[in-house]
Scaffold this motif. Structure first.
Motif, PDB file in Angstrom:
ATOM      1  N   ARG A  44     -12.704  96.310  -4.743  1.00 26.92           N
ATOM      2  CA  ARG A  44     -13.442  96.974  -5.812  1.00 26.92           C
ATOM      3  C   ARG A  44     -14.473  97.906  -5.167  1.00 26.92           C
ATOM      4  N   ASP A  45     -14.346  99.184  -5.473  1.00 25.70           N
ATOM      5  CA  ASP A  45     -15.183 100.190  -4.825  1.00 25.70           C
ATOM      6  C   ASP A  45     -16.106 100.878  -5.816  1.00 25.70           C
ATOM      7  N   LEU A  46     -17.264 101.262  -5.334  1.00 21.87           N
ATOM      8  CA  LEU A  46     -18.224 102.001  -6.144  1.00 21.87           C
ATOM      9  C   LEU A  46     -17.714 103.412  -6.396  1.00 21.87           C
ATOM     10  N   VAL A  47     -17.763 103.830  -7.641  1.00 21.10           N
ATOM     11  CA  VAL A  47     -17.340 105.184  -8.022  1.00 21.10           C
ATOM     12  C   VAL A  47     -18.557 106.071  -8.239  1.00 21.10           C
ATOM     13  N   ALA A  48     -19.486 105.582  -9.056  1.00 26.48           N
ATOM     14  CA  ALA A  48     -20.668 106.374  -9.389  1.00 26.48           C
ATOM     15  C   ALA A  48     -21.771 105.436  -9.849  1.00 26.48           C
ATOM     16  N   SER A  49     -23.004 105.841  -9.611  1.00 27.64           N
ATOM     17  CA  SER A  49     -24.138 105.032 -10.041  1.00 27.64           C
ATOM     18  C   SER A  49     -25.257 105.926 -10.553  1.00 27.64           C
ATOM     19  N   ILE A  50     -26.122 105.308 -11.358  1.00 27.63           N
ATOM     20  CA  ILE A  50     -27.301 106.017 -11.866  1.00 27.63           C
ATOM     21  C   ILE A  50     -28.442 105.013 -11.864  1.00 27.63           C
ATOM     22  N   ASN A  51     -29.572 105.401 -11.277  1.00 29.62           N
ATOM     23  CA  ASN A  51     -30.677 104.457 -11.228  1.00 29.62           C
ATOM     24  C   ASN A  51     -31.612 104.648 -12.420  1.00 29.62           C
ATOM     25  N   VAL A  52     -32.618 103.800 -12.492  1.00 28.92           N
ATOM     26  CA  VAL A  52     -33.485 103.817 -13.667  1.00 28.92           C
ATOM     27  C   VAL A  52     -34.176 105.162 -13.835  1.00 28.92           C
ATOM     28  N   GLY A  53     -34.381 105.858 -12.729  1.00 27.84           N
ATOM     29  CA  GLY A  53     -35.022 107.161 -12.791  1.00 27.84           C
ATOM     30  C   GLY A  53     -34.070 108.298 -13.118  1.00 27.84           C
ATOM     31  N   GLY A  54     -32.782 107.991 -13.202  1.00 28.74           N
ATOM     32  CA  GLY A  54     -31.796 108.997 -13.541  1.00 28.74           C
ATOM     33  C   GLY A  54     -31.081 109.619 -12.357  1.00 28.74           C
ATOM     34  N   ARG A  55     -31.389 109.147 -11.164  1.00 30.25           N
ATOM     35  CA  ARG A  55     -30.735 109.705  -9.978  1.00 30.25           C
ATOM     36  C   ARG A  55     -29.301 109.190  -9.914  1.00 30.25           C
ATOM     37  N   THR A  56     -28.377 110.106  -9.670  1.00 35.14           N
ATOM     38  CA  THR A  56     -26.967 109.746  -9.637  1.00 35.14           C
ATOM     39  C   THR A  56     -26.396 109.828  -8.219  1.00 35.14           C
ATOM     40  N   SER A  57     -25.317 109.080  -8.028  1.00 39.84           N
ATOM     41  CA  SER A  57     -24.637 109.084  -6.742  1.00 39.84           C
ATOM     42  C   SER A  57     -23.152 108.898  -6.990  1.00 39.84           C
ATOM     43  N   TYR A  58     -22.321 109.540  -6.175  1.00 41.21           N
ATOM     44  CA  TYR A  58     -20.874 109.504  -6.379  1.00 41.21           C
ATOM     45  C   TYR A  58     -20.152 109.239  -5.059  1.00 41.21           C
ATOM     46  N   SER A  59     -18.988 108.614  -5.173  1.00 38.67           N
ATOM     47  CA  SER A  59     -18.144 108.494  -4.002  1.00 38.67           C
ATOM     48  C   SER A  59     -17.553 109.866  -3.703  1.00 38.67           C
ATOM     49  N   GLU A  60     -17.205 110.081  -2.452  1.00 35.35           N
ATOM     50  CA  GLU A  60     -16.681 111.383  -2.067  1.00 35.35           C
ATOM     51  C   GLU A  60     -15.387 111.716  -2.806  1.00 35.35           C
ATOM     52  N   SER A  61     -14.611 110.718  -3.129  1.00 30.35           N
ATOM     53  CA  SER A  61     -13.313 110.963  -3.754  1.00 30.35           C
ATOM     54  C   SER A  61     -13.422 111.485  -5.183  1.00 30.35           C
ATOM     55  N   VAL A  62     -14.573 111.291  -5.831  1.00 30.96           N
ATOM     56  CA  VAL A  62     -14.708 111.732  -7.225  1.00 30.96           C
ATOM     57  C   VAL A  62     -15.795 112.793  -7.404  1.00 30.96           C
ATOM     58  N   LYS A  63     -16.521 113.076  -6.349  1.00 24.81           N
ATOM     59  CA  LYS A  63     -17.617 114.031  -6.449  1.00 24.81           C
ATOM     60  C   LYS A  63     -17.104 115.380  -6.936  1.00 24.81           C
ATOM     61  N   GLY A  64     -17.778 115.921  -7.941  1.00 24.83           N
ATOM     62  CA  GLY A  64     -17.361 117.185  -8.517  1.00 24.83           C
ATOM     63  C   GLY A  64     -16.368 117.046  -9.660  1.00 24.83           C
ATOM     64  N   ARG A  65     -15.780 115.866  -9.826  1.00 28.35           N
ATOM     65  CA  ARG A  65     -14.823 115.656 -10.907  1.00 28.35           C
ATOM     66  C   ARG A  65     -15.335 114.647 -11.942  1.00 28.35           C
ATOM     67  N   ASP A  88      -6.548 108.099  -8.871  1.00 30.48           N
ATOM     68  CA  ASP A  88      -7.644 107.563  -9.680  1.00 30.48           C
ATOM     69  C   ASP A  88      -7.195 106.344 -10.492  1.00 30.48           C
ATOM     70  N   THR A  89      -5.918 106.043 -10.442  1.00 30.57           N
ATOM     71  CA  THR A  89      -5.394 104.897 -11.169  1.00 30.57           C
ATOM     72  C   THR A  89      -6.031 103.607 -10.658  1.00 30.57           C
ATOM     73  N   ALA A  90      -6.631 102.862 -11.583  1.00 28.28           N
ATOM     74  CA  ALA A  90      -7.337 101.634 -11.211  1.00 28.28           C
ATOM     75  C   ALA A  90      -7.865 100.971 -12.480  1.00 28.28           C
ATOM     76  N   VAL A  91      -8.361  99.754 -12.309  1.00 27.35           N
ATOM     77  CA  VAL A  91      -9.159  99.132 -13.352  1.00 27.35           C
ATOM     78  C   VAL A  91     -10.609  99.521 -13.084  1.00 27.35           C
ATOM     79  N   TYR A  92     -11.244 100.067 -14.093  1.00 26.04           N
ATOM     80  CA  TYR A  92     -12.624 100.535 -13.976  1.00 26.04           C
ATOM     81  C   TYR A  92     -13.568  99.507 -14.599  1.00 26.04           C
ATOM     82  N   TYR A  93     -14.624  99.198 -13.864  1.00 28.74           N
ATOM     83  CA  TYR A  93     -15.604  98.214 -14.307  1.00 28.74           C
ATOM     84  C   TYR A  93     -16.981  98.853 -14.394  1.00 28.74           C
ATOM     85  N   CYS A  94     -17.682  98.586 -15.477  1.00 28.82           N
ATOM     86  CA  CYS A  94     -19.076  98.977 -15.496  1.00 28.82           C
ATOM     87  C   CYS A  94     -19.917  97.812 -15.000  1.00 28.82           C
ATOM     88  N   SER A  95     -21.056  98.146 -14.453  1.00 25.89           N
ATOM     89  CA  SER A  95     -21.910  97.142 -13.844  1.00 25.89           C
ATOM     90  C   SER A  95     -23.365  97.524 -14.043  1.00 25.89           C
TER      91      SER A  95
END
Length: 114
Positions: A44-65, A88-95
């Protein structure tokens, strides 16, 4: 805390899809919210995250998409996915993470295939 994910299904390469994740708690109570994904036979790999301040981060494989964003009034986390690829086929989980506690949604399948 309960996280309920919506969206996903079968999409064709190049198409777009939006996932949503509704929280039973105020999402601004979380230090961070994120989307992970797990393909068959893989970790299970991280795709994207957003912190309480609104800062976002993306894995290289999805950045820009992919774009992660949230709506506090609706207690909802979103993942807008564009130009989807078969890999991109996978089971996606929110956390969600609150201090040292991490919560997971039930997962939703995204299959990208022609």
């Amino acid at each position: 805390v309960q996280l309920q994910a919506y969206g996903g299904g079968l999409v064709r390469p190049g198409e777009n899809e939006q996932l949503s994740c509704v929280s039973s708690a105020n999402i601004f109570e979380f230090n961070e919210m994120a989307w992970y994904r797990q393909a068959p036979g893989k970790s299970r790999d991280l795709v994207a995250s957003i912190n309480v301040g609104g800062r976002t981060s993306y894995s290289e494989s999805v950045k820009g998409r992919f774009t992660i964003f949230r709506d506090g009034a609706r207690r909802t986390l979103f993942l807008q996915m564009t130009n989807l690829k078969p890999e991109d086929t996978a089971v996606y989980y929110c956390s969600a993470r609150e201090m040292s506690e991490r919560y997971w949604g039930q997962g939703t399948q995204v299959t990208v295939s022609s």
